[in-house]
Design an enzyme around this catalytic site. Structure first.
Site, PDB file in Angstrom:
ATOM      1  N   GLY A  70      24.230  41.765  19.283  1.00  0.00           N
ATOM      2  CA  GLY A  70      24.608  43.031  19.900  1.00  0.00           C
ATOM      3  C   GLY A  70      25.928  42.980  20.657  1.00  0.00           C
ATOM      4  O   GLY A  70      26.331  41.946  21.178  1.00  0.00           O
ATOM      5  N   HIS A 116      23.070  46.218  17.228  1.00  0.00           N
ATOM      6  CA  HIS A 116      23.360  47.405  18.030  1.00  0.00           C
ATOM      7  C   HIS A 116      24.661  47.272  18.820  1.00  0.00           C
ATOM      8  O   HIS A 116      25.022  46.204  19.298  1.00  0.00           O
ATOM      9  CB  HIS A 116      22.198  47.678  18.987  1.00  0.00           C
ATOM     10  CG  HIS A 116      21.874  46.513  19.878  1.00  0.00           C
ATOM     11  ND1 HIS A 116      22.495  46.282  21.077  1.00  0.00           N
ATOM     12  CD2 HIS A 116      20.978  45.504  19.728  1.00  0.00           C
ATOM     13  CE1 HIS A 116      21.997  45.196  21.644  1.00  0.00           C
ATOM     14  NE2 HIS A 116      21.076  44.701  20.835  1.00  0.00           N
ATOM     15  N   ASP A 117      25.384  48.400  18.904  1.00  0.00           N
ATOM     16  CA  ASP A 117      26.562  48.551  19.757  1.00  0.00           C
ATOM     17  C   ASP A 117      27.740  47.696  19.319  1.00  0.00           C
ATOM     18  O   ASP A 117      28.666  47.472  20.102  1.00  0.00           O
ATOM     19  CB  ASP A 117      26.211  48.247  21.221  1.00  0.00           C
ATOM     20  CG  ASP A 117      25.049  49.086  21.727  1.00  0.00           C
ATOM     21  OD1 ASP A 117      25.189  50.317  21.758  1.00  0.00           O
ATOM     22  OD2 ASP A 117      23.988  48.507  22.059  1.00  0.00           O
TER      23      ASP A 117
END
Length: 256
Positions: A137, A119-120
């Protein structure tokens, strides 16, 4: 060009000349650009936008919810650019509210089997991620980076343009542009000279980058003094300026 066993949500937008293989699943709020090829048994979850002329091979999982205990179903997205090759069992997760809600992959990347992008994360253009390399992440990877097989990158790390990691490297700090790293934990081993030559860098430019590397890693200067020396060199060398700008924005400290 869509196999009859594929399941496509009515809310998905499918471009021209897109092919979807057997048993693939495309969820709601998905957009797939023209000319993209999706193999069999691919799952593309919600809120994912994929550009043109991508090749997505069998068993890839794109746009699933992030593997983050703080995530509770907030709106988040995955964006993938154009002309990427995404091989078997690759997984990309959507973003989280804490990280801006977006995972972004650029253009012309080559992502080999079992690559994971959490994520991200932000990945630039023209990168190569070898088999089973993984980003935790909030990682940022700039253009033309090559990750060797089984490279692991810690949360919030940054990897600068044209950097190269050896097979099995474990990265827990930021890797400046042009630098080659290896080991667990990763240590600097020189610059990516061969990669730069293949991309058309002149001997003079490569030598300028080597001098900057020596200032940073071989001069025994503390980082504060090395930055002063690099700032002087950067006045006449845009490549050194790229390295210096990266150092200035580093949040996790550099591999040293």
């Amino acid at each position: 060009m869509i196999h009859p066993t594929a399941l496509i949500d009515p809310g998905a937008k499918i471009g021209k000349n897109v092919s979807v293989g057997a048993y693939s699943i495309i969820g709601p709020n998905v957009e797939i650009g023209d000319g993209t090829t999706i193999g069999p048994h691919v799952v593309i979850d919600s809120h994912t936008r994929i550009g043109k002329d991508n090749q997505i091979w069998q068993f890839a999982s794109l746009g699933a919810a992030p593997q983050d205990k703080k995530f509770h179903g907030e709106d988040s997205r995955l964006e993938i650019g154009d002309r990427n090759v995404i091989r078997e069992f690759v997984s990309f997760n959507r973003g989280t509210a804490d990280g801006g809600g977006l995972t972004r992959i650029g253009n012309d990347n080559w992502l080999m089997a079992y690559v994971h992008i959490a994520h991200d994360c932000t990945v630039g253009n023209n990168t190569i991620f070898s088999n089973a390399s993984s980003l935790a992440g909030h990682v940022s990877v700039d253009d033309w980076v090559i990750l060797g097989g089984f490279t692991l990158v810690h949360q919030f790390c940054q990897i600068g343009a044209h950097a190269f990691t050896a097979m099995g490297a474990i990265i827990n700090r930021d890797v400046p542009p042009y630098v080659t790293v290896a080991g667990s934990f990763a240590e600097p081993k020189g610059i990516n000279s061969e990669g730069l030559r293949r991309r058309g860098y002149s001997s003079d430019r490569i030598m300028s980058i080597k001098r900057a590397y020596r200032t940073l890693y071989n001069s025994s200067l503390p980082l504060s003094e090395a930055r002063v020396e690099l700032a002087r060199a950067a006045e006449d060398a845009p490549d050194v300026r790229l390295m210096l700008d990266f150092i200035e924005r580093s949040q996790r400290s550099l591999v040293r």
